[in-house]
Design a protein around this motif. Structure first.
Motif, PDB file in Angstrom:
ATOM      1  N   PRO A  91       0.819  -1.219   0.000  1.00 39.93           N
ATOM      2  CA  PRO A  91       0.000   0.000   0.000  1.00 39.93           C
ATOM      3  C   PRO A  91       0.845   1.258   0.000  1.00 39.93           C
ATOM      4  CG  PRO A  91       0.078  -0.923   2.195  1.00 39.93           C
ATOM      5  CD  PRO A  91       0.804  -1.899   1.305  1.00 39.93           C
ATOM      6  N   SER A  92       0.307   2.305  -0.591  1.00 40.04           N
ATOM      7  CA  SER A  92       0.967   3.609  -0.563  1.00 40.04           C
ATOM      8  C   SER A  92       0.699   4.277   0.785  1.00 40.04           C
ATOM      9  CB  SER A  92       0.447   4.479  -1.703  1.00 40.04           C
ATOM     10  OG  SER A  92      -0.936   4.730  -1.555  1.00 40.04           O
ATOM     11  N   PHE A  98      -5.700   6.216   4.869  1.00 43.96           N
ATOM     12  CA  PHE A  98      -7.137   5.997   4.707  1.00 43.96           C
ATOM     13  C   PHE A  98      -7.614   4.805   5.542  1.00 43.96           C
ATOM     14  CE2 PHE A  98     -10.715   4.083   2.328  1.00 43.96           C
ATOM     15  CZ  PHE A  98     -11.618   5.136   2.469  1.00 43.96           C
ATOM     16  N   SER A  99      -6.815   3.750   5.626  1.00 49.34           N
ATOM     17  CA  SER A  99      -7.208   2.599   6.448  1.00 49.34           C
ATOM     18  C   SER A  99      -7.240   2.969   7.934  1.00 49.34           C
ATOM     19  CB  SER A  99      -6.250   1.431   6.208  1.00 49.34           C
ATOM     20  OG  SER A  99      -4.946   1.745   6.667  1.00 49.34           O
ATOM     21  N   ARG A 141      -2.869   3.787  -8.343  1.00 49.21           N
ATOM     22  CA  ARG A 141      -1.918   4.898  -8.437  1.00 49.21           C
ATOM     23  C   ARG A 141      -1.987   5.818  -7.220  1.00 49.21           C
ATOM     24  NH1 ARG A 141      -1.974   6.746 -14.831  1.00 49.21           N
ATOM     25  NH2 ARG A 141      -1.245   4.726 -15.659  1.00 49.21           N
ATOM     26  N   GLY A 142      -2.048   5.193  -6.046  1.00 47.05           N
ATOM     27  CA  GLY A 142      -2.017   5.967  -4.808  1.00 47.05           C
ATOM     28  C   GLY A 142      -3.342   6.537  -4.373  1.00 47.05           C
ATOM     29  N   GLU A 143      -4.424   6.316  -5.109  1.00 49.01           N
ATOM     30  CA  GLU A 143      -5.731   6.853  -4.756  1.00 49.01           C
ATOM     31  C   GLU A 143      -6.660   5.695  -4.392  1.00 49.01           C
ATOM     32  OE1 GLU A 143      -8.427   9.789  -3.897  1.00 49.01           O
ATOM     33  OE2 GLU A 143      -6.318  10.027  -4.501  1.00 49.01           O
ATOM     34  N   PRO A 144      -7.262   5.715  -3.192  1.00 46.29           N
ATOM     35  CA  PRO A 144      -8.196   4.635  -2.824  1.00 46.29           C
ATOM     36  C   PRO A 144      -9.363   4.559  -3.808  1.00 46.29           C
ATOM     37  CG  PRO A 144      -7.597   5.937  -0.897  1.00 46.29           C
ATOM     38  CD  PRO A 144      -7.054   6.674  -2.079  1.00 46.29           C
ATOM     39  N   ASP A 145      -9.594   3.360  -4.356  1.00 47.03           N
ATOM     40  CA  ASP A 145     -10.649   3.229  -5.371  1.00 47.03           C
ATOM     41  C   ASP A 145     -11.515   1.992  -5.168  1.00 47.03           C
ATOM     42  OD1 ASP A 145      -8.833   1.241  -6.069  1.00 47.03           O
ATOM     43  OD2 ASP A 145      -9.176   1.481  -8.210  1.00 47.03           O
ATOM     44  N   VAL A 165     -12.640  10.528  -2.555  1.00 46.23           N
ATOM     45  CA  VAL A 165     -12.164  10.329  -1.180  1.00 46.23           C
ATOM     46  C   VAL A 165     -11.515  11.611  -0.682  1.00 46.23           C
ATOM     47  CG1 VAL A 165     -10.631   9.003   0.306  1.00 46.23           C
ATOM     48  CG2 VAL A 165     -11.847   7.866  -1.560  1.00 46.23           C
ATOM     49  N   VAL A 166     -11.985  12.096   0.455  1.00 49.89           N
ATOM     50  CA  VAL A 166     -11.418  13.272   1.120  1.00 49.89           C
ATOM     51  C   VAL A 166     -11.026  12.856   2.530  1.00 49.89           C
ATOM     52  CG1 VAL A 166     -11.817  15.630   1.903  1.00 49.89           C
ATOM     53  CG2 VAL A 166     -12.849  14.836  -0.239  1.00 49.89           C
ATOM     54  N   MET A 167      -9.732  12.968   2.825  1.00 51.55           N
ATOM     55  CA  MET A 167      -9.221  12.571   4.134  1.00 51.55           C
ATOM     56  C   MET A 167      -9.589  13.598   5.202  1.00 51.55           C
ATOM     57  SD  MET A 167      -7.533   9.726   3.451  1.00 51.55           S
ATOM     58  CE  MET A 167      -6.631   8.892   2.142  1.00 51.55           C
ATOM     59  N   ARG A 168      -9.361  13.219   6.438  1.00 48.69           N
ATOM     60  CA  ARG A 168      -9.664  14.123   7.552  1.00 48.69           C
ATOM     61  C   ARG A 168      -8.795  15.373   7.525  1.00 48.69           C
ATOM     62  NH1 ARG A 168     -11.584  13.592  12.395  1.00 48.69           N
ATOM     63  NH2 ARG A 168      -9.585  14.138  13.343  1.00 48.69           N
TER      64      ARG A 168
END
Length: 287
Positions: A91-92, A98-99, A141-145, A165-168
């Motif tokens: 994982p990146s 994200f996890s 490519r580094g983006e959760p999909d 996806v928008v992180m905190r």
């Protein structure tokens, strides 16, 4: 291993009995409709028409037996769910973040590093430790999909695509993430498939307390499920509550549901799957 095999055989036996009862019930409904309309009975029902007609009078008095789908979540609400979250291989840094945020989002969850573990070993270890759901987040490519939700011990397994996806840390003026059990809001899940997806997502979370101020919303718009995470509080001047977003937020799109678990996905029965030709009618929605 023997205990797991025996439990799986019992579960498959119950499903087989349920399918046979469902086939007999469909024949009874066809026979009853033919008698009410005064038309000839179908040729495949003529040999068993008398026995089916005799059993029709007992159907109204028979108790409603739960289906195998109800049996999958028979302990839901009685015991708090135990969720394990992991990632795809190599994982990146963004997927790892994200996890971890998914671990903050779902109470009683634990995030583990994938490392060199295979899915079969993860599922076996999760079953042995009483885990109710296994979540796998994927990336491109580094983006959760992608998000996979596998309910243990027998399924189902739902496959979603992730977008937006928008992180905190990307949300402006964000506060600390609360740890209270959240209230859940499900909007526009009207079809039987929508109710099925609602059960898969709802039973990831434990039952909240009344005084909890944490709210997680799953809103369905054209089969795209928007997930939002807020805390509410009363304003000093008015009666209306004020919502503060605490993140993360993303969109989910269901594309497949299988009746098995994650390690036997190749041989499991497909309960529902999105096909390319389903996209021809823009006004048609499945959830």
């Amino acid at each position: 291993i023997r205990r797991q095999a025996r439990a799986r055989r019992e579960f498959l036996y119950r499903k087989g009995v349920e399918e046979r009862k469902k086939a007999v019930q469909e024949k009874k409904e066809r026979l009853l409709k033919a008698l009410e309309d005064g038309r000839r009975i179908d040729t495949d029902l003529r040999r068993t028409a008398l026995s089916l007609q005799k059993s029709l009078k007992w159907d109204a008095q028979a108790p409603d037996v739960g289906s195998s789908q109800d049996d999958e979540y028979r302990w839901a609400g009685v015991e708090d769910p135990k969720v394990v979250i992991t990632t795809s291989r190599d994982p990146s840094s963004r997927l790892k973040i994200f996890s971890k945020e998914m671990r903050l989002l779902i109470p009683n969850s634990q995030s583990i590093n994938r490392g060199g573990f295979e899915l079969g070993h993860l599922v076996e270890a999760s079953r042995a430790n009483g885990v109710t759901d296994l979540l796998v987040v994927q990336e491109h490519r580094g983006e959760p999909d992608g998000l996979i939700v596998s309910h243990l011990p027998h399924g189902p397994t739902a496959y979603f695509t992730l977008s937006g996806v928008v992180m905190r840390h990307e949300v402006a003026d964000i506060g600390p993430c609360p740890q209270a059990y959240p209230h859940l809001i499900f909007h526009n899940f009207k079809s039987p498939l929508g109710q099925r997806v609602q059960s898969i997502l709802k039973y990831l979370f434990p039952a909240p307390k009344i005084e909890s101020k944490r709210v997680i919303t799953f809103a369905n718009h054209d089969d795209y499920i928007s997930m939002r995470h807020h805390i509410h509080k009363k304003t000093s001047g008015g009666k209306d509550p004020e919502l503060d977003e605490v993140g993360p937020r993303f969109e989910l799109k269901l594309y497949e549901i299988k009746q098995g678990t994650l390690e036997n996905a190749r041989c499991a029965d497909v309960e529902w799957a999105w096909r390319p030709y389903m996209n021809t009618s823009k006004k048609r929605s499945f959830l």
